[in-house]
Design an enzyme around this catalytic site. Structure first.
Site, PDB file in Angstrom:
ATOM      1  N   ASP A  67       0.804  -1.223   0.000  1.00  0.00           N
ATOM      2  CA  ASP A  67       0.000   0.000   0.000  1.00  0.00           C
ATOM      3  C   ASP A  67       0.838   1.275   0.000  1.00  0.00           C
ATOM      4  OD1 ASP A  67       0.835  -0.642   2.606  1.00  0.00           O
ATOM      5  OD2 ASP A  67      -1.163  -1.270   3.198  1.00  0.00           O
ATOM      6  N   ASP A 136      -7.827  -3.180  13.921  1.00  0.00           N
ATOM      7  CA  ASP A 136      -9.205  -3.442  13.483  1.00  0.00           C
ATOM      8  C   ASP A 136      -9.317  -4.677  12.580  1.00  0.00           C
ATOM      9  OD1 ASP A 136      -7.998  -2.498  11.190  1.00  0.00           O
ATOM     10  OD2 ASP A 136      -9.441  -0.892  10.800  1.00  0.00           O
ATOM     11  N   HIS A 138      -7.520  -5.145   9.785  1.00  0.00           N
ATOM     12  CA  HIS A 138      -7.216  -4.920   8.359  1.00  0.00           C
ATOM     13  C   HIS A 138      -5.936  -5.642   7.950  1.00  0.00           C
ATOM     14  CE1 HIS A 138      -4.932  -0.924   9.401  1.00  0.00           C
ATOM     15  NE2 HIS A 138      -4.038  -1.853   9.155  1.00  0.00           N
ATOM     16  N   GLU A 143      -9.768  -2.395   4.847  1.00  0.00           N
ATOM     17  CA  GLU A 143     -10.385  -2.082   6.144  1.00  0.00           C
ATOM     18  C   GLU A 143     -11.713  -2.832   6.279  1.00  0.00           C
ATOM     19  OE1 GLU A 143      -8.891  -0.498   8.397  1.00  0.00           O
ATOM     20  OE2 GLU A 143      -7.907   1.336   7.697  1.00  0.00           O
TER      21      GLU A 143
HETATM   22  C1  F6R Z   1       1.392  -1.706   5.998  1.00  0.00           C
HETATM   23  C2  F6R Z   1       0.071  -2.334   6.005  1.00  0.00           C
HETATM   24  C3  F6R Z   1      -0.745  -2.376   7.254  1.00  0.00           C
HETATM   25  C4  F6R Z   1       0.084  -2.682   8.513  1.00  0.00           C
HETATM   26  C5  F6R Z   1      -0.786  -2.674   9.753  1.00  0.00           C
HETATM   27  C6  F6R Z   1       0.018  -2.863  11.007  1.00  0.00           C
HETATM   28  O1  F6R Z   1       1.969  -1.786   4.718  1.00  0.00           O
HETATM   29  O2  F6R Z   1      -0.381  -2.795   5.004  1.00  0.00           O
HETATM   30  O3  F6R Z   1      -1.766  -3.323   7.121  1.00  0.00           O
HETATM   31  O4  F6R Z   1       0.698  -3.919   8.363  1.00  0.00           O
HETATM   32  O5  F6R Z   1      -1.484  -1.462   9.835  1.00  0.00           O
HETATM   33  O6  F6R Z   1       0.901  -1.792  11.175  1.00  0.00           O
HETATM   34  P1  F6R Z   1       2.024  -1.798  12.283  1.00  0.00           P
HETATM   35  O7  F6R Z   1       3.018  -2.828  11.903  1.00  0.00           O
HETATM   36  O8  F6R Z   1       2.624  -0.409  12.232  1.00  0.00           O
HETATM   37  O9  F6R Z   1       1.361  -2.108  13.584  1.00  0.00           O
END
Ligand code: F6R
Length: 241
Positions: A67, A136, A138, A143
């Site tokens: 992303d 959440d 995702h 999401e």
């Molecule tokens: C990042 C991504 C997100 C993160 C998730 C957890 O490229 O796709 O899904 O993996 O938000 O983020 P952290 O590791 O910062 O807790």
């Protein structure tokens, strides 16, 4: 789904890196899917170490990131493009032509997303995908919603994601409200998936995932239950809370 519980963040990162190292050795021209955020930093450090000390070769490896924030250019300090350079790509011998990250500044975002999906298909799909998980549930920026799209697309970030990710920005106002994300299709078509989670703030969603026996778009990570080769590596804090 295989669950591996490791003592701490370091051993979680090392266990994940071992899967990637082995896969790269077996298939030097492997196509990887890569995540950003706090969770994979330790794994990237391990891979850099093995590259520097043992010559792990990334010259033929292809990478697709999950992303990017809409509106942020690659050189913006909070962009995922910048993160990848800083945390990983600048320290290994990956060929820049083999790095693919959604372009947050794409003029025609829909066309860009279509092309991103096509590039993944043309690369033969993702061999090994690294995922983190949002509080959440995702994965990438898919999401919780009434329905999840198969394709790469522009998405509105959940308020909880904006709040949690504001730590990477000067203020919460600076966090983009939208992002480009890989769709559930490219994720679920990946041949092998490794999901990492550490820390007490992930224990709630990890508990939910481990109890889950239904797939629901309200918990996007639940779709991984349908995949034949997922390894979830967590530290004790994420497992026990
Ligand atoms: C990042 C991504 C997100 C993160 C998730 C957890 O490229 O796709 O899904 O993996 O938000 O983020 P952290 O590791 O910062 O807790």
């Amino acid at each position: 789904m295989k669950i591996v519980v490791k003592k701490d963040y370091e051993s979680m990162s090392k266990a994940a890196s071992e899967i990637f190292i082995e896969a790269i050795k077996v298939k030097p021209d492997i196509t990887l899917g890569l995540a950003t955020g706090s969770t994979p930093k330790g794994m990237y450090k391990e891979l850099i170490k093995v590259h520097k000390e043992e010559g792990l070769d990334f010259s033929k490896v292809k990478t697709f990131n999950l992303d990017e924030y809409v509106g942020l250019s690659h050189d913006h300090l909070s962009s995922y493009g910048y993160y990848m350079d800083n945390e990983f790509f600048n320290h290994i011998n990956v060929d820049r032509r083999n790095i693919f990250i959604p372009d947050g500044k794409a003029k025609d975002v829909e066309k860009h997303c279509r092309e991103y999906d096509e590039m993944i298909i043309n690369a033969g799909g993702i061999d090994l995908l690294l995922l983190g998980i949002g509080v959440d549930g995702h994965i990438a920026f898919n999401e919780p919603a009434d329905a999840l799209s198969v394709k790469a697309r522009i998405v509105r970030l959940a308020q909880s994601t904006i709040e949690v990710n504001s730590r990477f920005f000067n203020s919460i106002e600076e966090v983009p409200k939208t992002a480009i994300t890989m769709g559930m299709g490219s994720i679920l078509k990946s041949k092998k998936i490794v999901l990492l989670a550490n820390g007490v703030n992930k224990s709630h969603v990890i508990k939910k995932l481990l109890k889950q026996d239904k797939v629901t778009p309200k918990l996007p990570v639940s779709f991984l239950l349908l995949h034949p080769d997922v390894t979830v590596i967590v530290d004790e804090l994420a497992y026990n809370g």
